[in-house]
Scaffold this motif. Structure first.
Motif, PDB file in Angstrom:
ATOM      1  N   UNK A  41       0.675  -1.396   0.053  1.00  0.00           N
ATOM      2  CA  UNK A  41       0.001   0.228  -0.012  1.00  0.00           C
ATOM      3  C   UNK A  41       0.719   1.118  -0.132  1.00  0.00           C
ATOM      4  N   UNK A  42       1.573   1.240   0.639  1.00  0.00           N
ATOM      5  CA  UNK A  42       2.589   2.504   0.905  1.00  0.00           C
ATOM      6  C   UNK A  42       4.131   2.067   0.264  1.00  0.00           C
ATOM      7  N   UNK A  43       3.990   1.925  -0.942  1.00  0.00           N
ATOM      8  CA  UNK A  43       6.161   1.164  -1.306  1.00  0.00           C
ATOM      9  C   UNK A  43       7.010   2.374  -1.182  1.00  0.00           C
ATOM     10  N   UNK A  44       6.297   3.478  -1.511  1.00  0.00           N
ATOM     11  CA  UNK A  44       7.262   4.678  -1.370  1.00  0.00           C
ATOM     12  C   UNK A  44       7.214   5.828  -0.305  1.00  0.00           C
ATOM     13  N   UNK A  45       6.475   5.422   0.443  1.00  0.00           N
ATOM     14  CA  UNK A  45       6.332   6.611   1.456  1.00  0.00           C
ATOM     15  C   UNK A  45       7.316   5.950   2.544  1.00  0.00           C
ATOM     16  N   UNK A  46       7.653   7.225   3.193  1.00  0.00           N
ATOM     17  CA  UNK A  46       8.474   6.907   4.246  1.00  0.00           C
ATOM     18  C   UNK A  46       7.963   5.954   5.144  1.00  0.00           C
ATOM     19  N   UNK A  47       9.136   5.230   5.986  1.00  0.00           N
ATOM     20  CA  UNK A  47       8.522   3.804   6.839  1.00  0.00           C
ATOM     21  C   UNK A  47       8.629   4.185   8.110  1.00  0.00           C
ATOM     22  N   UNK A  48      10.781   5.217   7.997  1.00  0.00           N
ATOM     23  CA  UNK A  48      11.326   4.875   9.815  1.00  0.00           C
ATOM     24  C   UNK A  48      11.834   6.328   9.462  1.00  0.00           C
ATOM     25  N   UNK A  49      12.425   7.330   9.637  1.00  0.00           N
ATOM     26  CA  UNK A  49      12.932   7.516  10.378  1.00  0.00           C
ATOM     27  C   UNK A  49      14.078   7.650  11.812  1.00  0.00           C
TER      28      UNK A  49
END
Length: 217
Positions: A41-49
């Motif tokens: 669903x969120x392939x190119x969204x940021x997961x961890x910063x």
């Protein structure tokens, strides 16, 4: 954007949140399946910063797959306990997901705890493999007994396969083994299933009204 358009957008976002909460709460999926769904669903969204990392779901997924395949290649069986001794950063999160992706049970070790307590947890949990990073490898080696093997995160993800292990795991199986001090002062194990973690996440997310735009530390 007009006032009506803004209200409609807010209503759609609220409906999307409610739908996501319901799906997570009522899902019969294991944690690896939930993670795969999030990646899709969120392939190119940021997961961890963090101060050292900024990973999209796709990048995190690649690390998870490599480490999970390295764990599988090291031998053992489904349901084995894997101790994880790493810095509190993005790789630790990846390692936790990778262990359950490999069909194993996570035993997270707090590197700040006394050495004797860490040894007791490794022994009591029956962990055969210790997953560690370069920063904590010396500590991991000092904790390892004759039956323990060491898997170093940086080395594992440098060469392992990228393919999805796709190990079937029941949501009713144990995902994490966590330890409390216990009434005697000796670490006491608490088994937490995939289902319980997923449901707890859904309840907290719904109570806090989290959305994909939120950042959680």
């Amino acid at each position: 954007m007009t006032l009506v358009e803004g209200r409609d957008t807010a209503e759609r976002q609220a409906q999307d949140r409610e739908r996501a909460y319901l799906e997570l709460r009522e899902s019969s999926s294991s944690l690896p399946e939930c993670f795969d769904c999030s990646v899709a669903k969120h392939h190119f969204r940021t997961a961890i910063v963090s101060d050292n990392y900024r990973l999209t779901y796709s990048e995190l997924n690649a690390i998870v797959h490599r480490l999970a395949n390295a764990i599988l290649a090291s031998g053992g069986e489904l349901g084995d306990r894997i101790a994880v001794l790493m810095e509190h950063d993005a790789p630790l999160a990846a390692a936790v997901v990778a262990v359950v992706k490999a069909g194993r049970i996570v035993v997270v070790l707090n590197r700040t705890h006394p050495v004797e307590r860490l040894r007791q947890i490794i022994e009591d949990s029956g962990s055969g493999t210790i997953v560690t990073d370069m920063h904590n490898r010396s500590l991991a080696k000092s904790l390892a007994g004759p039956r323990n093997s060491i898997l170093t995160f940086e080395e594992a993800i440098a060469s392992a396969s990228l393919h999805n292990p796709s190990i079937a795991v029941s949501p009713d199986e144990t995902a994490i083994l966590t330890y409390t001090s216990g009434s005697t002062g000796r670490p006491k194990a608490v088994m937490i299933t995939h289902h319980k973690i997923r449901r707890s996440a859904a309840i907290i997310s719904e109570a806090m009204k989290y959305s994909p735009a939120d950042r959680i530390s």
